[in-house]
Design a protein around this motif. Structure first.
Motif, PDB file in Angstrom:
ATOM      1  N   VAL A  32     -42.631 -34.837  43.355  1.00  0.00           N
ATOM      2  CA  VAL A  32     -41.443 -34.485  44.118  1.00  0.00           C
ATOM      3  C   VAL A  32     -40.333 -34.145  43.127  1.00  0.00           C
ATOM      4  O   VAL A  32     -40.077 -34.916  42.200  1.00  0.00           O
ATOM      5  CB  VAL A  32     -40.990 -35.674  45.003  1.00  0.00           C
ATOM      6  N   GLU A  33     -39.700 -32.988  43.325  1.00  0.00           N
ATOM      7  CA  GLU A  33     -38.588 -32.582  42.470  1.00  0.00           C
ATOM      8  C   GLU A  33     -37.287 -32.953  43.166  1.00  0.00           C
ATOM      9  O   GLU A  33     -37.083 -32.615  44.325  1.00  0.00           O
ATOM     10  CB  GLU A  33     -38.650 -31.074  42.244  1.00  0.00           C
ATOM     11  N   VAL A  34     -36.422 -33.647  42.438  1.00  0.00           N
ATOM     12  CA  VAL A  34     -35.132 -34.066  42.984  1.00  0.00           C
ATOM     13  C   VAL A  34     -34.034 -33.392  42.177  1.00  0.00           C
ATOM     14  O   VAL A  34     -33.945 -33.587  40.955  1.00  0.00           O
ATOM     15  CB  VAL A  34     -34.971 -35.605  42.921  1.00  0.00           C
ATOM     16  N   PHE A  35     -33.212 -32.585  42.849  1.00  0.00           N
ATOM     17  CA  PHE A  35     -32.063 -31.949  42.206  1.00  0.00           C
ATOM     18  C   PHE A  35     -30.815 -32.700  42.643  1.00  0.00           C
ATOM     19  O   PHE A  35     -30.435 -32.674  43.806  1.00  0.00           O
ATOM     20  CB  PHE A  35     -31.961 -30.468  42.593  1.00  0.00           C
ATOM     21  N   LEU A  36     -30.219 -33.404  41.680  1.00  0.00           N
ATOM     22  CA  LEU A  36     -29.043 -34.232  41.954  1.00  0.00           C
ATOM     23  C   LEU A  36     -28.263 -34.380  40.657  1.00  0.00           C
ATOM     24  O   LEU A  36     -28.866 -34.455  39.572  1.00  0.00           O
ATOM     25  CB  LEU A  36     -29.488 -35.603  42.471  1.00  0.00           C
ATOM     26  N   PHE A  37     -26.948 -34.422  40.724  1.00  0.00           N
ATOM     27  CA  PHE A  37     -26.072 -34.541  39.555  1.00  0.00           C
ATOM     28  C   PHE A  37     -26.267 -33.363  38.597  1.00  0.00           C
ATOM     29  O   PHE A  37     -26.198 -33.522  37.378  1.00  0.00           O
ATOM     30  CB  PHE A  37     -26.306 -35.860  38.789  1.00  0.00           C
TER      31      PHE A  37
ATOM     32  N   PHE B  62     -31.481 -40.617  47.988  1.00  0.00           N
ATOM     33  CA  PHE B  62     -31.180 -39.401  47.230  1.00  0.00           C
ATOM     34  C   PHE B  62     -30.504 -38.361  48.119  1.00  0.00           C
ATOM     35  O   PHE B  62     -29.502 -37.767  47.736  1.00  0.00           O
ATOM     36  CB  PHE B  62     -32.452 -38.797  46.639  1.00  0.00           C
ATOM     37  N   ILE B  63     -31.032 -38.169  49.307  1.00  0.00           N
ATOM     38  CA  ILE B  63     -30.469 -37.182  50.233  1.00  0.00           C
ATOM     39  C   ILE B  63     -29.042 -37.567  50.620  1.00  0.00           C
ATOM     40  O   ILE B  63     -28.159 -36.723  50.694  1.00  0.00           O
ATOM     41  CB  ILE B  63     -31.381 -37.003  51.461  1.00  0.00           C
ATOM     42  N   SER B  64     -28.803 -38.857  50.837  1.00  0.00           N
ATOM     43  CA  SER B  64     -27.449 -39.297  51.195  1.00  0.00           C
ATOM     44  C   SER B  64     -26.460 -39.062  50.054  1.00  0.00           C
ATOM     45  O   SER B  64     -25.268 -38.930  50.285  1.00  0.00           O
ATOM     46  CB  SER B  64     -27.443 -40.772  51.602  1.00  0.00           C
ATOM     47  N   LEU B  65     -26.970 -38.999  48.820  1.00  0.00           N
ATOM     48  CA  LEU B  65     -26.122 -38.726  47.663  1.00  0.00           C
ATOM     49  C   LEU B  65     -25.944 -37.229  47.427  1.00  0.00           C
ATOM     50  O   LEU B  65     -25.241 -36.833  46.501  1.00  0.00           O
ATOM     51  CB  LEU B  65     -26.709 -39.390  46.411  1.00  0.00           C
ATOM     52  N   GLY B  66     -26.638 -36.414  48.253  1.00  0.00           N
ATOM     53  CA  GLY B  66     -26.485 -34.961  48.149  1.00  0.00           C
ATOM     54  C   GLY B  66     -27.629 -34.253  47.450  1.00  0.00           C
ATOM     55  O   GLY B  66     -27.495 -33.085  47.064  1.00  0.00           O
ATOM     56  N   ALA B  67     -28.748 -34.903  47.294  1.00  0.00           N
ATOM     57  CA  ALA B  67     -29.884 -34.315  46.584  1.00  0.00           C
ATOM     58  C   ALA B  67     -30.617 -33.279  47.425  1.00  0.00           C
ATOM     59  O   ALA B  67     -30.624 -33.345  48.649  1.00  0.00           O
ATOM     60  CB  ALA B  67     -30.869 -35.405  46.173  1.00  0.00           C
ATOM     61  N   GLU B  68     -31.235 -32.345  46.709  1.00  0.00           N
ATOM     62  CA  GLU B  68     -32.192 -31.416  47.319  1.00  0.00           C
ATOM     63  C   GLU B  68     -33.561 -31.849  46.822  1.00  0.00           C
ATOM     64  O   GLU B  68     -33.772 -31.996  45.618  1.00  0.00           O
ATOM     65  CB  GLU B  68     -31.902 -29.986  46.886  1.00  0.00           C
ATOM     66  N   ILE B  69     -34.496 -32.033  47.745  1.00  0.00           N
ATOM     67  CA  ILE B  69     -35.830 -32.506  47.388  1.00  0.00           C
ATOM     68  C   ILE B  69     -36.838 -31.413  47.700  1.00  0.00           C
ATOM     69  O   ILE B  69     -36.846 -30.856  48.794  1.00  0.00           O
ATOM     70  CB  ILE B  69     -36.177 -33.808  48.131  1.00  0.00           C
TER      71      ILE B  69
END
Length: 84
Positions: A45-50, A30-37
């Motif tokens: 865990v909250e994942v902000f992506l897309f 997720f982090i490699s795709l640009g996510a904020e965790i």
């Protein structure tokens, strides 16, 4: 994307669903795709992506992610154009 993240991505898209993907590997993807965790209450865990927020349950005491979460992650990635 690094090779190790590509391996995790291919595990996520494997049929049948793999039951031995470590949660920390998924977080790293997720982090490699640009996510904020962000850590939430309990083991969430909250994942902000897309431009979306998804909340996942960090597995414990074992580090392996359950098949239902893998299927959910697979659909989310697929719907946003991420494929192995």
């Amino acid at each position: 994307m690094k090779k190790k993240h590509q391996i995790v991505l291919s595990k996520i898209f494997k049929h049948p669903i793999s039951a031995n993907i470590k949660w920390n590997e998924i977080e790293a993807l997720f982090i490699s795709l640009g996510a904020e965790i962000t850590e939430r209450e309990g083991s969430r865990v909250e994942v902000f992506l897309f431009d979306e927020i998804k909340v996942f349950h960090r597995p414990h005491p074992r580090p392996d992610t359950d098949k239902g979460a893998i299927a959910s992650i697979r659909n989310w990635l697929k719907n946003n154009g991420v494929k192995p």
